[in-house]
Write an enzyme that holds these catalytic residues in place. Structure first.
Site, PDB file in Angstrom:
ATOM      1  N   ARG A  82       0.921  -1.230   0.145  1.00 25.24           N
ATOM      2  CA  ARG A  82      -0.176   0.040  -0.149  1.00 25.24           C
ATOM      3  C   ARG A  82       0.904   1.183   0.016  1.00 25.24           C
ATOM      4  O   ARG A  82       0.533   2.296  -0.759  1.00 25.24           O
ATOM      5  CB  ARG A  82      -0.880   0.023   1.242  1.00 25.24           C
ATOM      6  CG  ARG A  82      -2.089   1.041   1.029  1.00 25.24           C
ATOM      7  CD  ARG A  82      -3.062   0.712   2.011  1.00 25.24           C
ATOM      8  NE  ARG A  82      -2.686   0.780   3.564  1.00 25.24           N
ATOM      9  CZ  ARG A  82      -3.413   0.478   4.767  1.00 25.24           C
ATOM     10  NH1 ARG A  82      -4.551   0.245   4.720  1.00 25.24           N
ATOM     11  NH2 ARG A  82      -2.884   0.834   5.675  1.00 25.24           N
ATOM     12  N   LYS A 184      -2.913   6.386   1.454  1.00 20.90           N
ATOM     13  CA  LYS A 184      -2.527   6.800   2.918  1.00 20.90           C
ATOM     14  C   LYS A 184      -1.738   8.058   2.744  1.00 20.90           C
ATOM     15  O   LYS A 184      -0.695   7.892   3.036  1.00 20.90           O
ATOM     16  CB  LYS A 184      -2.084   5.645   3.666  1.00 20.90           C
ATOM     17  CG  LYS A 184      -2.373   5.750   5.222  1.00 20.90           C
ATOM     18  CD  LYS A 184      -2.198   4.464   5.775  1.00 20.90           C
ATOM     19  CE  LYS A 184      -2.330   4.575   7.379  1.00 20.90           C
ATOM     20  NZ  LYS A 184      -3.543   5.151   7.663  1.00 20.90           N
ATOM     21  N   GLU A 220     -16.309   6.054   4.737  1.00 20.99           N
ATOM     22  CA  GLU A 220     -15.527   5.461   5.821  1.00 20.99           C
ATOM     23  C   GLU A 220     -15.493   6.778   6.801  1.00 20.99           C
ATOM     24  O   GLU A 220     -16.126   7.777   6.745  1.00 20.99           O
ATOM     25  CB  GLU A 220     -14.179   5.182   5.425  1.00 20.99           C
ATOM     26  CG  GLU A 220     -13.182   6.075   4.827  1.00 20.99           C
ATOM     27  CD  GLU A 220     -12.124   5.608   4.342  1.00 20.99           C
ATOM     28  OE1 GLU A 220     -11.238   4.528   5.165  1.00 20.99           O
ATOM     29  OE2 GLU A 220     -11.205   6.124   3.575  1.00 20.99           O
TER      30      GLU A 220
HETATM   31  N1  PLP Z   1      -9.058   4.322   6.449  1.00 18.59           N
HETATM   32  C1  PLP Z   1      -8.435   5.199   7.170  1.00 18.59           C
HETATM   33  C2  PLP Z   1      -8.855   6.454   6.652  1.00 18.59           C
HETATM   34  C3  PLP Z   1      -7.398   4.916   7.949  1.00 18.59           C
HETATM   35  O1  PLP Z   1      -6.715   5.792   8.188  1.00 18.59           O
HETATM   36  C4  PLP Z   1      -7.072   3.763   8.332  1.00 18.59           C
HETATM   37  C5  PLP Z   1      -5.844   3.344   9.027  1.00 18.59           C
HETATM   38  O2  PLP Z   1      -5.111   2.707   8.687  1.00 18.59           O
HETATM   39  C6  PLP Z   1      -8.164   2.732   7.882  1.00 18.59           C
HETATM   40  C7  PLP Z   1      -9.085   2.860   6.950  1.00 18.59           C
HETATM   41  C8  PLP Z   1      -7.757   1.165   8.120  1.00 18.59           C
HETATM   42  O3  PLP Z   1      -6.832   0.591   7.472  1.00 18.59           O
HETATM   43  P1  PLP Z   1      -5.952  -0.566   8.039  1.00 18.59           P
HETATM   44  O4  PLP Z   1      -7.001  -1.663   8.480  1.00 18.59           O
HETATM   45  O5  PLP Z   1      -4.983  -1.142   6.768  1.00 18.59           O
HETATM   46  O6  PLP Z   1      -5.152  -0.105   9.227  1.00 18.59           O
HETATM   47  C1  COI Z   2      -4.029   3.505  11.576  1.00 16.04           C
HETATM   48  O1  COI Z   2      -5.277   2.710  11.933  1.00 16.04           O
HETATM   49  O2  COI Z   2      -3.111   2.666  11.436  1.00 16.04           O
HETATM   50  C2  COI Z   2      -4.229   4.702  11.280  1.00 16.04           C
HETATM   51  O3  COI Z   2      -3.448   5.179  10.537  1.00 16.04           O
HETATM   52  C3  COI Z   2      -5.472   5.581  11.559  1.00 16.04           C
HETATM   53  C4  COI Z   2      -5.198   6.679  12.241  1.00 16.04           C
HETATM   54  C5  COI Z   2      -6.320   7.349  12.497  1.00 16.04           C
HETATM   55  C6  COI Z   2      -4.290   6.484  13.633  1.00 16.04           C
END
Ligand code: PLP
Ligand code: COI
Length: 341
Positions: A82, A184, A220
């Site tokens: 990612r 991200k 989201e």
């Molecule tokens: N959506 C957003 C905007 C996020 O910042 C995060 C955190 O990483 C997620 C979703 C969840 O992603 P992940 O499960 O890869 O941490």
């Molecule tokens: C994560 O879940 O790792 C994120 O980057 C989300 C953030 C709101 C802490």
């Protein structure tokens, strides 16, 4: 190795400086080998690309202590992939996935004393990030970059642990159609800061962002994907090109199907359908799975039957299975767990 003297059980989601961080620099078209350093400060030129045009991307992952005392991390290859996609979208060089995983393992290992013990409810949050570091004044990508990995021990993202959250439907948008919602990038989070401060002022825990084009579909929150459960026990997660492809959400869909024998569907979810779901949760590395009790749409309350006191039964099963896999009490699918040795 002796653990640091930290009150693990009472940690919030904040920054605590740990001993080591990884730093690698990109110059003249190549990354150097990178080093671990004790210096937590970044010194860059006043005109650095990141400071002027927000050229920065990041990742979020965790290190866990398993029931048998090993230190592990969860699917780091997917974070590496990612980050590659995020960097490409902002015209940044690729930090290769294999080198990424190697650097993550090295950084966690160096900060072993800060990985919270099994059963404490805390974890070591790992934040890899990359930014344009040389001076840029015309609008263009930087030529030089820095990739870093910092770690910090954390507790639950939402105060109150597993108490169901109240979320409002936001009037602000997070991501444009054909924009950067699927990567991200720091800029997406800057976009959400006013909305989250305002939501907190109004007494809400988080914002539910809708699709910016029609404002009819659930996207989201500022930091997690949504997950719903239908009244007949099917797991549903919103599909959209402008949300972050959460690694937790993708893992939970697989857990639902393969461990719990549930149907799981990724599809467009309309705001109008929320009243028909039995359970709602937020999922992500930081959020893990945080139950949602209520969504408020401009004064109209949508209360999930699972209620405001505890997690719904399916959400709980998903939570227990995922955390069981991460903490080593449940056998993980091949390749999900990487041990830090
Ligand atoms: N959506 C957003 C905007 C996020 O910042 C995060 C955190 O990483 C997620 C979703 C969840 O992603 P992940 O499960 O890869 O941490
Ligand atoms: C994560 O879940 O790792 C994120 O980057 C989300 C953030 C709101 C802490």
């Amino acid at each position: 190795m002796e653990k640091k003297n930290i009150d693990w059980a009472n940690l919030g989601f904040g920054y605590i400086q740990t001993d080591y961080r990884f730093v690698s620099n990109y110059k003249n078209g190549a990354w150097d080998d990178g080093i671990l350093t004790e210096d937590a400060n970044v010194v860059i030129n006043e005109c650095a690309g990141v400071l002027q045009y927000a050229q920065t991307v990041f990742e979020g992952m965790k290190a866990y202590t398993t029931v048998d005392g090993r230190i592990v991390t969860f699917r780091p290859d997917l974070n590496g992939e990612r980050l590659e996609q995020s960097a490409a979208r902002l015209e940044m060089p690729i930090f290769p996935k294999d080198k990424f995983v190697e650097a993550v393992v090295k950084t966690i290992k160096a900060n072993e004393a800060y990985v919270p013990p099994y059963g404490s409810g805390a974890t070591l949050y790992v934040r890899p990030y990359m930014f344009g570091s040389n001076p840029v004044i015309g609008v263009k990508p930087a030529d030089e970059y820095q990739f870093r990995i910092l770690t910090t021990p954390v507790g639950p993202y939402f105060k109150g642990g597993v108490k169901p959250l109240t979320i409002r439907v936001s009037d602000f948008d997070r991501a444009a159609p054909n924009g950067t919602g699927h990567i991200k990038a720091g800029l997406n989070y800057a976009m959400s800061l006013h909305a989250i401060v305002d939501a907190h002022k109004q007494g809400y825990d988080e914002n539910m962002y809708l699709d910016a084009k029609t404002r009819t579909k659930v996207e989201e929150t500022g930091g997690a994907n949504f997950l719903f459960v239908t009244k007949d026990g099917k797991v549903v997660t919103p599909k959209s090109d402008s949300i972050l492809p959460s690694i937790t959400r993708r893992s939970l869909v697989q857990v639902a199907r393969e461990y719990l024998g549930l149907e799981a569907e990724e599809r467009e979810v309309y705001l109008d359908e929320l009243k028909d779901f039995a359970e709602c949760g937020l999922c992500g590395t930081a959020a893990v799975i945080s139950p949602v009790g209520k969504v408020v749409d401009h004064g109209k309350e949508i209360c999930f039957p699972s209620g405001m006191t505890e997690m719904g039964p399916v959400t709980r099963k998903l939570y227990e299975t995922l955390t069981g896999i991460q903490m080593g009490t449940i056998k993980a699918p091949e390749g999900w767990i990487v041990e830090i040795k």
